[in-house]
Design a protein around this motif. Structure first.
Motif, PDB file in Angstrom:
ATOM      1  N   LYS A 165      10.921  20.921  58.147  1.00  0.00           N
ATOM      2  CA  LYS A 165      10.521  22.055  58.988  1.00  0.00           C
ATOM      3  C   LYS A 165      11.120  23.360  58.457  1.00  0.00           C
ATOM      4  CE  LYS A 165       8.836  23.930  62.761  1.00  0.00           C
ATOM      5  NZ  LYS A 165       7.431  23.984  63.078  1.00  0.00           N
TER       6      LYS A 165
ATOM      7  N   LYS B 231       8.803  28.657  53.370  1.00  0.00           N
ATOM      8  CA  LYS B 231       7.710  28.863  52.402  1.00  0.00           C
ATOM      9  C   LYS B 231       6.625  29.754  52.982  1.00  0.00           C
ATOM     10  CE  LYS B 231       8.178  26.396  48.602  1.00  0.00           C
ATOM     11  NZ  LYS B 231       8.180  26.991  47.296  1.00  0.00           N
ATOM     12  N   ASN B 232       6.444  29.687  54.293  1.00  0.00           N
ATOM     13  CA  ASN B 232       5.350  30.425  54.935  1.00  0.00           C
ATOM     14  C   ASN B 232       5.742  31.829  55.366  1.00  0.00           C
ATOM     15  OD1 ASN B 232       3.558  28.296  54.597  1.00  0.00           O
ATOM     16  ND2 ASN B 232       4.196  27.344  56.508  1.00  0.00           N
ATOM     17  N   GLU B 233       6.969  32.212  55.182  1.00  0.00           N
ATOM     18  CA  GLU B 233       7.389  33.558  55.584  1.00  0.00           C
ATOM     19  C   GLU B 233       7.085  34.574  54.518  1.00  0.00           C
ATOM     20  OE1 GLU B 233      11.523  33.248  56.581  1.00  0.00           O
ATOM     21  OE2 GLU B 233      11.064  32.573  58.599  1.00  0.00           O
TER      22      GLU B 233
ATOM     23  N   TRP C  54      12.047  23.974  55.401  1.00  0.00           N
ATOM     24  CA  TRP C  54      11.424  24.263  54.111  1.00  0.00           C
ATOM     25  C   TRP C  54      10.030  24.850  54.303  1.00  0.00           C
ATOM     26  CZ3 TRP C  54       7.353  22.486  51.037  1.00  0.00           C
ATOM     27  CH2 TRP C  54       7.435  22.824  49.682  1.00  0.00           C
ATOM     28  N   ARG C  55       9.225  24.228  55.186  1.00  0.00           N
ATOM     29  CA  ARG C  55       7.864  24.738  55.432  1.00  0.00           C
ATOM     30  C   ARG C  55       7.900  26.140  56.042  1.00  0.00           C
ATOM     31  NH1 ARG C  55       7.034  19.673  57.367  1.00  0.00           N
ATOM     32  NH2 ARG C  55       7.051  20.415  59.517  1.00  0.00           N
ATOM     33  N   THR C  56       8.791  26.347  56.991  1.00  0.00           N
ATOM     34  CA  THR C  56       8.901  27.650  57.637  1.00  0.00           C
ATOM     35  C   THR C  56       9.298  28.717  56.618  1.00  0.00           C
ATOM     36  OG1 THR C  56       9.507  26.606  59.730  1.00  0.00           O
ATOM     37  CG2 THR C  56      10.041  28.935  59.487  1.00  0.00           C
TER      38      THR C  56
END
Length: 88
Positions: free
Chosen positions: A80, A86-88, A82-84
């Motif tokens: 979570k 990457k999406n910022e 890592w995904r958060t």
């Protein structure tokens, strides 16, 4: 027979903590995400080696299951983060 599994499991498990410390001390977002990604990878390896340990020593299943669940929780947390990131 289990010595190799134990050493792999201990190595992966301690690497999770070491990579988290690196992430916590990161000086850039890129460095942080790289270390969190390593945490994700190592927690997956921990789960794998726990499964292999149970195959080698079936009596270890109850304790291994507890540890596997903890590793799974950590993997979900790191994923979570890592995904958060990457999406910022």
């Amino acid at each position: 027979m289990t010595n190799r599994l134990i050493s792999q499991l201990v190595g992966a498990a301690t690497s999770v903590g070491a990579n988290y410390v690196e992430a916590d001390d990161a000086v850039s977002k890129k460095e942080f995400l790289k270390s969190i990604g390593a945490c994700k990878k190592e927690t997956r390896e921990v789960k794998h080696f726990l499964r292999m340990a149970v195959r080698a020593v079936p009596d270890s299943k109850p304790e291994a299951r507890k540890l596997w669940r903890e590793a799974r929780e950590l993997h979900l947390i790191f994923s979570k983060i890592w995904r958060t990131g990457k999406n910022e």
